[in-house]
Structures are given as C-alpha cells and as structure tokens.
Design an enzyme around this catalytic site. Sequence first.
Site, mmCIF file in Angstrom:
data_model
loop_
_atom_site.group_PDB
_atom_site.id
_atom_site.type_symbol
_atom_site.label_atom_id
_atom_site.label_comp_id
_atom_site.label_asym_id
_atom_site.label_seq_id
_atom_site.Cartn_x
_atom_site.Cartn_y
_atom_site.Cartn_z
ATOM 1 N N CYS A 58 -3.414 -3.457 7.575
ATOM 2 C CA CYS A 58 -2.894 -2.594 6.513
ATOM 3 C C CYS A 58 -2.660 -3.505 5.303
ATOM 4 C CB CYS A 58 -1.633 -1.851 6.952
ATOM 5 S SG CYS A 58 -0.208 -2.908 7.289
ATOM 6 N N ARG A 59 -1.727 -3.178 4.441
ATOM 7 C CA ARG A 59 -1.490 -4.011 3.264
ATOM 8 C C ARG A 59 -0.758 -5.294 3.632
ATOM 9 N NH1 ARG A 59 2.763 -4.189 -0.516
ATOM 10 N NH2 ARG A 59 3.595 -2.316 0.429
#
Length: 107
Positions: A58-59
């Site tokens: 994810c980020r």
Amino acid sequence: MEIAEVPAVLPEGAVLLDVREQDEWDAGHAPGALHIPMSEIAARLEEVPNDVQLYVVCRAGGRSARVTQYLNQNGWEAVNVEGGMQHWEAAGRPLEGGADGMAPEVI
C-alpha cells in the site's frame, strides 16, 4: 519484509498486489502490479492468485499489513511490504502511471 528484500524483478510465480485506492494507483504504481483496493479484497478474492507468492503493498504498510493477515488466514501465502510504495519510490524502483501527463508519483 523490507523493500530491499523484495526482488527488483519479481520471479515467475510471484505477484505484487497493490491494495491502495484508485487515485493512488493512478498517480503511480509498480509496473506489472495487480491492483485490488483493500476495500474490495473480500468481494474480489477470486482475482487474487492463490498458487503464487504474494507481496502486498500500500502507501506506507498499514493497509497492506491488514490485507496480508486476512489473506494468510484464508489460505494464501502473502507477505507485507514494509514501508509500502513510499519505500518503493525512495529505493528508486520503477513507477508507471501519472495523471494528465505528469510523472508518476506515490501519493
């Protein structure tokens, strides 16, 4: 797993699963990654290959940690990529995408 431990070119039989939202994906993502937002994982499990090594990203690593746990509890072999796409970008790994002719970036 730290970004340095993720092969720069994934071996055959490995998939990078990006669980960020659509706007994050559109801004910049790893070439060849599979995109299924975290909010859609349960409804789209049939799209997640279960016979390969999954690297989940994810980020920053929080959402992917939850998805990794969920997948592992349901029979997948998944590994969370610590630091997510922020560390991917910082390590100089390739990005593609980018909106409106802008260079790809991690948002």
